[in-house]
Design a protein around this motif. Structure first.
Motif, PDB file in Angstrom:
ATOM      1  N   GLU A  39       5.237   5.015  18.415  1.00 45.60           N
ATOM      2  CA  GLU A  39       6.588   5.014  18.971  1.00 45.60           C
ATOM      3  C   GLU A  39       6.586   4.971  20.503  1.00 45.60           C
ATOM      4  O   GLU A  39       7.645   5.075  21.127  1.00 45.60           O
ATOM      5  CB  GLU A  39       7.336   6.270  18.503  1.00 45.60           C
ATOM      6  CG  GLU A  39       7.610   6.326  17.010  1.00 45.60           C
ATOM      7  CD  GLU A  39       8.636   5.303  16.572  1.00 45.60           C
ATOM      8  OE1 GLU A  39       9.683   5.186  17.239  1.00 45.60           O
ATOM      9  OE2 GLU A  39       8.382   4.599  15.563  1.00 45.60           O
ATOM     10  N   ASN A  40       5.386   4.840  21.087  1.00 51.25           N
ATOM     11  CA  ASN A  40       5.245   4.817  22.544  1.00 51.25           C
ATOM     12  C   ASN A  40       5.823   6.072  23.211  1.00 51.25           C
ATOM     13  O   ASN A  40       6.420   6.013  24.286  1.00 51.25           O
ATOM     14  CB  ASN A  40       5.909   3.562  23.137  1.00 51.25           C
ATOM     15  CG  ASN A  40       5.245   2.287  22.664  1.00 51.25           C
ATOM     16  OD1 ASN A  40       4.026   2.181  22.667  1.00 51.25           O
ATOM     17  ND2 ASN A  40       6.059   1.323  22.232  1.00 51.25           N
ATOM     18  N   ARG A  41       5.617   7.203  22.555  1.00 47.06           N
ATOM     19  CA  ARG A  41       6.162   8.455  23.048  1.00 47.06           C
ATOM     20  C   ARG A  41       5.151   9.261  23.860  1.00 47.06           C
ATOM     21  O   ARG A  41       5.550  10.181  24.580  1.00 47.06           O
ATOM     22  CB  ARG A  41       6.634   9.295  21.861  1.00 47.06           C
ATOM     23  CG  ARG A  41       7.856   8.736  21.129  1.00 47.06           C
ATOM     24  CD  ARG A  41       9.146   9.244  21.733  1.00 47.06           C
ATOM     25  NE  ARG A  41       9.149  10.686  21.833  1.00 47.06           N
ATOM     26  CZ  ARG A  41       9.399  11.513  20.807  1.00 47.06           C
ATOM     27  NH1 ARG A  41       9.693  11.005  19.630  1.00 47.06           N
ATOM     28  NH2 ARG A  41       9.377  12.814  20.975  1.00 47.06           N
ATOM     29  N   ILE A  42       3.871   8.975  23.695  1.00 43.22           N
ATOM     30  CA  ILE A  42       2.848   9.775  24.369  1.00 43.22           C
ATOM     31  C   ILE A  42       1.920   8.886  25.187  1.00 43.22           C
ATOM     32  O   ILE A  42       1.716   7.716  24.858  1.00 43.22           O
ATOM     33  CB  ILE A  42       2.016  10.600  23.362  1.00 43.22           C
ATOM     34  CG1 ILE A  42       1.448   9.708  22.244  1.00 43.22           C
ATOM     35  CG2 ILE A  42       2.852  11.731  22.771  1.00 43.22           C
ATOM     36  CD1 ILE A  42       0.530  10.430  21.279  1.00 43.22           C
ATOM     37  N   ALA A  43       1.379   9.476  26.245  1.00 45.68           N
ATOM     38  CA  ALA A  43       0.430   8.745  27.077  1.00 45.68           C
ATOM     39  C   ALA A  43      -0.966   8.789  26.475  1.00 45.68           C
ATOM     40  O   ALA A  43      -1.713   7.811  26.532  1.00 45.68           O
ATOM     41  CB  ALA A  43       0.421   9.339  28.485  1.00 45.68           C
ATOM     42  N   LYS A  44      -1.312   9.935  25.907  1.00 45.86           N
ATOM     43  CA  LYS A  44      -2.604  10.099  25.245  1.00 45.86           C
ATOM     44  C   LYS A  44      -2.500  11.288  24.310  1.00 45.86           C
ATOM     45  O   LYS A  44      -1.560  12.087  24.402  1.00 45.86           O
ATOM     46  CB  LYS A  44      -3.734  10.320  26.261  1.00 45.86           C
ATOM     47  CG  LYS A  44      -3.601  11.592  27.081  1.00 45.86           C
ATOM     48  CD  LYS A  44      -4.848  11.879  27.897  1.00 45.86           C
ATOM     49  CE  LYS A  44      -5.983  12.356  27.023  1.00 45.86           C
ATOM     50  NZ  LYS A  44      -7.170  12.809  27.797  1.00 45.86           N
ATOM     51  N   ALA A  45      -3.474  11.424  23.416  1.00 42.65           N
ATOM     52  CA  ALA A  45      -3.466  12.554  22.495  1.00 42.65           C
ATOM     53  C   ALA A  45      -4.880  12.918  22.081  1.00 42.65           C
ATOM     54  O   ALA A  45      -5.768  12.062  22.005  1.00 42.65           O
ATOM     55  CB  ALA A  45      -2.636  12.239  21.253  1.00 42.65           C
ATOM     56  N   ILE A  46      -5.046  14.202  21.840  1.00 41.04           N
ATOM     57  CA  ILE A  46      -6.270  14.723  21.238  1.00 41.04           C
ATOM     58  C   ILE A  46      -5.869  15.289  19.879  1.00 41.04           C
ATOM     59  O   ILE A  46      -4.967  16.128  19.790  1.00 41.04           O
ATOM     60  CB  ILE A  46      -6.893  15.830  22.097  1.00 41.04           C
ATOM     61  CG1 ILE A  46      -7.338  15.263  23.447  1.00 41.04           C
ATOM     62  CG2 ILE A  46      -8.073  16.488  21.370  1.00 41.04           C
ATOM     63  CD1 ILE A  46      -7.627  16.322  24.488  1.00 41.04           C
ATOM     64  N   ALA A  47      -6.495  14.795  18.840  1.00 43.95           N
ATOM     65  CA  ALA A  47      -6.272  15.315  17.494  1.00 43.95           C
ATOM     66  C   ALA A  47      -7.439  16.225  17.167  1.00 43.95           C
ATOM     67  O   ALA A  47      -8.563  15.753  16.966  1.00 43.95           O
ATOM     68  CB  ALA A  47      -6.157  14.177  16.481  1.00 43.95           C
ATOM     69  N   GLY A  48      -7.193  17.510  17.145  1.00 42.51           N
ATOM     70  CA  GLY A  48      -8.257  18.483  16.907  1.00 42.51           C
ATOM     71  C   GLY A  48      -8.278  18.945  15.463  1.00 42.51           C
ATOM     72  O   GLY A  48      -7.241  19.279  14.890  1.00 42.51           O
ATOM     73  N   GLU A  49      -9.459  18.959  14.868  1.00 39.75           N
ATOM     74  CA  GLU A  49      -9.586  19.401  13.474  1.00 39.75           C
ATOM     75  C   GLU A  49     -10.967  20.016  13.278  1.00 39.75           C
ATOM     76  O   GLU A  49     -11.978  19.437  13.684  1.00 39.75           O
ATOM     77  CB  GLU A  49      -9.392  18.210  12.524  1.00 39.75           C
ATOM     78  CG  GLU A  49      -9.461  18.557  11.060  1.00 39.75           C
ATOM     79  CD  GLU A  49      -8.495  19.653  10.657  1.00 39.75           C
ATOM     80  OE1 GLU A  49      -8.986  20.711  10.198  1.00 39.75           O
ATOM     81  OE2 GLU A  49      -7.271  19.468  10.810  1.00 39.75           O
TER      82      GLU A  49
END
Length: 261
Positions: A39-49
């Motif tokens: 959705e072009n809502r974030i510049a970057k993301a870290i998905a932690g699991e």
């Protein structure tokens, strides 16, 4: 591929600010960051699991969506996957409130530069609210919803605006949790507001909110029925506490229902 979020995850997504640098802790299949990136809502993301199965699923999700340039899947426990100053928004969902608090507390040094927390505890919401107060995060909004027969609360907290001092935070916090009297006469003190939520427990509450606390009354009834089978003196003392709590909840529910008429 279009990603459709559950109502619960959609509420969390709606509270992630535009152009955020996001860390989604306990990301499971990385649905939330994938949706926000598409959705072009974030510049970057870290998905932690931390768990291998969900971690692998998150990796497949990100690769399959060709979003490796925006989302990085990292394996680790809690905020161990984040470096201080790396993100400005953190989401944690689908865990008990006690676990969310322990994750935040263990990684408190990683919260430097973070401006917003969006938290969805499955239980123990009061523990999360108490931690936010102690760590001087201002609770800005709360939302309650029902999905697939389960009721969820989502909490949004922010750091006080730049230039605030500790006294201003304390005053804002005290105002939020100041005792208030409902039209029926019931007084919601600080402990009740921590348990119920200062925003959720306004005079006119939602049907979902009432349903949640009716479930709690039913739970207390089951506990009392179990206690009734014991003759221990300690059980008798605890029973009095449960009876009092259940009675107050029933009074509150009647008050809320009257306010909706």
């Amino acid at each position: 591929m279009i990603i459709k979020l559950s109502k619960r995850l959609q509420q969390i997504a709606d509270w992630v600010p535009m152009n955020s640098r996001l860390a989604d802790i306990g990301s499971d299949h990385a649905l939330l960051p994938t949706y926000l990136a598409k959705e072009n809502r974030i510049a970057k993301a870290i998905a932690g699991e931390v768990n291998p199965g969900p971690f692998d699923a998150a990796v497949r999700q990100v690769k399959g969506s060709r979003l490796e340039s925006i989302i990085e899947v990292r394996r680790g426990d809690g905020l161990a996957v984040v470096q201080a100053g790396e993100v400005d928004c953190i989401t944690i969902a689908g865990m008990g409130g006690g676990l969310i608090v322990s994750i935040l507390q263990a990684g408190v040094d990683k919260l430097k530069g973070v401006q917003r927390l969006v938290l969805q505890p499955n239980v123990g919401e009061d523990l999360v609210r108490q931690w936010l107060r102690e760590e001087q995060w201002l609770l800005k909004a709360e939302h309650i919803l029902e999905e697939d027969g389960k009721i969820y609360e989502v909490l949004l907290a922010e750091r006080p605006i730049e230039g605030w001092n500790a006294d201003e935070f304390v005053q804002a916090d005290k105002t939020m949790y100041a005792s208030r009297q409902l039209n029926c006469g019931f007084v919601l003190d600080e402990q009740w507001l921590l348990k119920l939520g200062p925003y959720l427990s306004e005079e006119t509450v939602s049907d979902v909110f009432i349903a949640k606390w009716q479930h709690e009354v039913n739970k207390q009834e089951r506990i009392l029925n179990t206690m009734a089978k014991s003759d221990a003196e300690e059980t008798a003392e605890r029973r009095e506490q449960f009876v009092a709590y259940k009675s107050e909840l029933e009074e509150l529910i009647a008050c809320w229902q009257k306010g909706k008429q």
